[in-house]
Design a protein around this motif. Structure first.
Motif, short mmCIF file in Angstrom:
data_model
loop_
_atom_site.label_atom_id
_atom_site.label_comp_id
_atom_site.label_asym_id
_atom_site.label_seq_id
_atom_site.Cartn_x
_atom_site.Cartn_y
_atom_site.Cartn_z
N ASN A 38 0.81 -1.21 0.00
CA ASN A 38 0.00 0.00 0.00
C ASN A 38 0.84 1.26 0.00
O ASN A 38 1.98 1.27 0.44
CB ASN A 38 -0.98 -0.02 1.18
CG ASN A 38 -0.29 -0.03 2.52
OD1 ASN A 38 -0.10 1.03 3.12
ND2 ASN A 38 0.09 -1.21 3.01
N ASP A 39 0.24 2.30 -0.54
CA ASP A 39 0.81 3.63 -0.57
C ASP A 39 -0.12 4.56 0.21
O ASP A 39 -1.30 4.26 0.39
CB ASP A 39 0.96 4.15 -2.00
CG ASP A 39 1.95 3.32 -2.82
OD1 ASP A 39 2.97 2.88 -2.25
OD2 ASP A 39 1.70 3.11 -4.02
N VAL A 40 0.42 5.70 0.62
CA VAL A 40 -0.35 6.67 1.40
C VAL A 40 -0.25 8.04 0.76
O VAL A 40 0.84 8.46 0.35
CB VAL A 40 0.20 6.74 2.85
CG1 VAL A 40 -0.54 7.79 3.66
CG2 VAL A 40 0.12 5.38 3.53
N VAL A 41 -1.40 8.72 0.64
CA VAL A 41 -1.43 10.12 0.21
C VAL A 41 -2.27 10.92 1.21
O VAL A 41 -3.03 10.35 1.99
CB VAL A 41 -1.98 10.29 -1.22
CG1 VAL A 41 -1.05 9.62 -2.24
CG2 VAL A 41 -3.40 9.75 -1.35
N CYS A 42 -2.13 12.24 1.18
CA CYS A 42 -2.68 13.09 2.24
C CYS A 42 -4.04 13.73 1.93
O CYS A 42 -4.64 14.32 2.82
CB CYS A 42 -1.71 14.22 2.56
SG CYS A 42 -0.16 13.60 3.25
N ASN A 43 -4.49 13.68 0.68
CA ASN A 43 -5.79 14.27 0.36
C ASN A 43 -6.30 13.72 -0.97
O ASN A 43 -5.60 13.00 -1.68
CB ASN A 43 -5.71 15.80 0.34
CG ASN A 43 -4.75 16.33 -0.70
OD1 ASN A 43 -4.89 16.08 -1.89
ND2 ASN A 43 -3.74 17.06 -0.25
N GLY A 44 -7.54 14.07 -1.28
CA GLY A 44 -8.18 13.56 -2.49
C GLY A 44 -7.47 13.96 -3.77
O GLY A 44 -7.41 13.18 -4.72
N GLN A 45 -6.93 15.18 -3.81
CA GLN A 45 -6.22 15.63 -5.01
C GLN A 45 -5.00 14.75 -5.27
O GLN A 45 -4.71 14.39 -6.41
CB GLN A 45 -5.81 17.10 -4.90
CG GLN A 45 -5.15 17.63 -6.17
CD GLN A 45 -6.09 17.60 -7.37
OE1 GLN A 45 -7.17 18.17 -7.32
NE2 GLN A 45 -5.68 16.92 -8.43
N GLU A 46 -4.28 14.40 -4.20
CA GLU A 46 -3.12 13.53 -4.37
C GLU A 46 -3.55 12.15 -4.86
O GLU A 46 -2.85 11.53 -5.65
CB GLU A 46 -2.34 13.42 -3.06
CG GLU A 46 -1.62 14.70 -2.68
CD GLU A 46 -0.81 14.58 -1.40
OE1 GLU A 46 -0.68 13.47 -0.84
OE2 GLU A 46 -0.31 15.63 -0.94
N ALA A 47 -4.71 11.68 -4.41
CA ALA A 47 -5.21 10.38 -4.90
C ALA A 47 -5.51 10.45 -6.39
O ALA A 47 -5.17 9.53 -7.14
CB ALA A 47 -6.47 9.99 -4.12
N VAL A 48 -6.12 11.53 -6.82
CA VAL A 48 -6.40 11.72 -8.25
C VAL A 48 -5.09 11.81 -9.03
O VAL A 48 -4.93 11.17 -10.07
CB VAL A 48 -7.27 12.98 -8.47
CG1 VAL A 48 -7.36 13.35 -9.94
CG2 VAL A 48 -8.67 12.77 -7.88
N ASP A 49 -4.13 12.59 -8.50
CA ASP A 49 -2.84 12.78 -9.18
C ASP A 49 -2.09 11.45 -9.34
O ASP A 49 -1.49 11.20 -10.39
CB ASP A 49 -1.97 13.78 -8.42
CG ASP A 49 -2.52 15.20 -8.48
OD1 ASP A 49 -3.42 15.47 -9.30
OD2 ASP A 49 -2.04 16.03 -7.68
N VAL A 50 -2.11 10.62 -8.30
CA VAL A 50 -1.44 9.32 -8.36
C VAL A 50 -2.02 8.48 -9.50
O VAL A 50 -1.29 7.84 -10.26
CB VAL A 50 -1.56 8.58 -7.00
CG1 VAL A 50 -1.25 7.11 -7.13
CG2 VAL A 50 -0.66 9.20 -5.97
N HIS A 51 -3.35 8.50 -9.64
CA HIS A 51 -3.99 7.74 -10.72
C HIS A 51 -3.70 8.36 -12.09
O HIS A 51 -3.54 7.63 -13.07
CB HIS A 51 -5.49 7.61 -10.46
CG HIS A 51 -5.80 6.59 -9.41
ND1 HIS A 51 -5.78 6.89 -8.06
CD2 HIS A 51 -6.11 5.28 -9.50
CE1 HIS A 51 -6.08 5.81 -7.38
NE2 HIS A 51 -6.27 4.81 -8.22
N CYS A 52 -3.62 9.69 -12.15
CA CYS A 52 -3.26 10.35 -13.41
C CYS A 52 -1.86 9.98 -13.86
O CYS A 52 -1.57 9.96 -15.05
CB CYS A 52 -3.38 11.87 -13.28
SG CYS A 52 -5.07 12.48 -13.24
N SER A 53 -0.98 9.67 -12.90
CA SER A 53 0.39 9.30 -13.24
C SER A 53 0.49 7.84 -13.70
O SER A 53 1.57 7.37 -14.02
CB SER A 53 1.32 9.54 -12.05
OG SER A 53 1.13 8.55 -11.06
N GLY A 54 -0.65 7.13 -13.69
CA GLY A 54 -0.65 5.76 -14.20
C GLY A 54 -0.74 4.67 -13.16
O GLY A 54 -0.83 3.49 -13.50
N ARG A 55 -0.69 5.01 -11.88
CA ARG A 55 -0.81 4.00 -10.83
C ARG A 55 -2.26 3.54 -10.72
O ARG A 55 -3.18 4.33 -10.90
CB ARG A 55 -0.37 4.55 -9.48
CG ARG A 55 1.11 4.82 -9.32
CD ARG A 55 1.99 3.58 -9.37
NE ARG A 55 1.52 2.47 -8.56
CZ ARG A 55 1.94 2.16 -7.35
NH1 ARG A 55 2.87 2.87 -6.78
NH2 ARG A 55 1.47 1.11 -6.71
#
Length: 138
Positions: free
Chosen positions: A39-56
Motif C-alpha cells: 500500500n501507498d499513502v497520500v494526504c488528500n483527495g487531489q493527491e489520490a487523483v494525481d497518483v492515478h493520473c500518473s498511471g498507478r
C-alpha cells in the motif's frame, strides 16, 4: 475465520490510503501491511487523483471523507469520472446520514467508521470480494 488474520501477500493486492491525519495513515498502512497488502499513502483527495493520473492503479482505496484540498466525496466522484474501477471504501469518523448518503452516491463500494481495526478491514475485504477462498493463505 474468526480470530484468524488472512495473509493476502500472494494475492498481490494493492491499496491506497487517502487520509490527511498522520495517525490514521499509520494505522491503516500497518493494518494493510499486516494482511500482506502492498500500500501507498497520500494526504488528500487531489493527491489520490494525481497518483492515478500518473498511471498507478490500486485494487482498493481507503478514502477519508474530511480532508483539505479535495475531500473524499469530491475525490471519489473524480476518480469514478476518470473511469477508475478500484474498489473504494469510505473510512470516516463522521457518519451523519445525509453526508454518508452523498459519500456512497459519489461511488463508494463500502464504508466503515473509524477507528479502522483489523476486523473492520477484513470486513471491507470480505464485502468487496477480496477474500475469496483462493486468495486466502492461512
Amino acid at each position: 475465520m474468526a480470530g484468524e488474520v488472512p495473509n493476502l501477500a500472494e494475492s498481490k493486492l494493492t491499496a491506497l490510503v487517502v487520509d490527511d491525519n498522520f495517525v490514521n495513515q499509520s494505522i491503516h498502512h500497518r493494518l494493510l501491511d499486516r494482511l500482506g497488502i502492498k500500500n501507498d499513502v497520500v494526504c488528500n483527495g487531489q493527491e489520490a487523483v494525481d497518483v492515478h493520473c500518473s498511471g498507478r492503479n490500486y485494487d482498493l482505496i481507503l478514502m477519508d471523507m474530511d480532508m483539505p484540498v479535495m475531500n473524499g466525496i469530491q475525490a471519489t466522484k473524480k476518480l469514478r469520472e476518470m473511469g477508475i474501477e478500484s474498489k473504494i471504501a469510505g473510512v470516516t469518523t463522521r457518519a451523519e446520514e445525509e453526508e454518508m448518503k452523498e459519500f456512497m452516491e459519489a461511488g463508494l463500494n463500502d464504508f466503515q467508521e473509524k477507528p479502522l481495526t483489523i476486523s473492520k478491514l477484513v470486513s471491507i475485504l470480505h464485502n468487496l470480494d477480496f477474500l475469496r477462498p483462493n486468495l486466502v493463505n492461512n
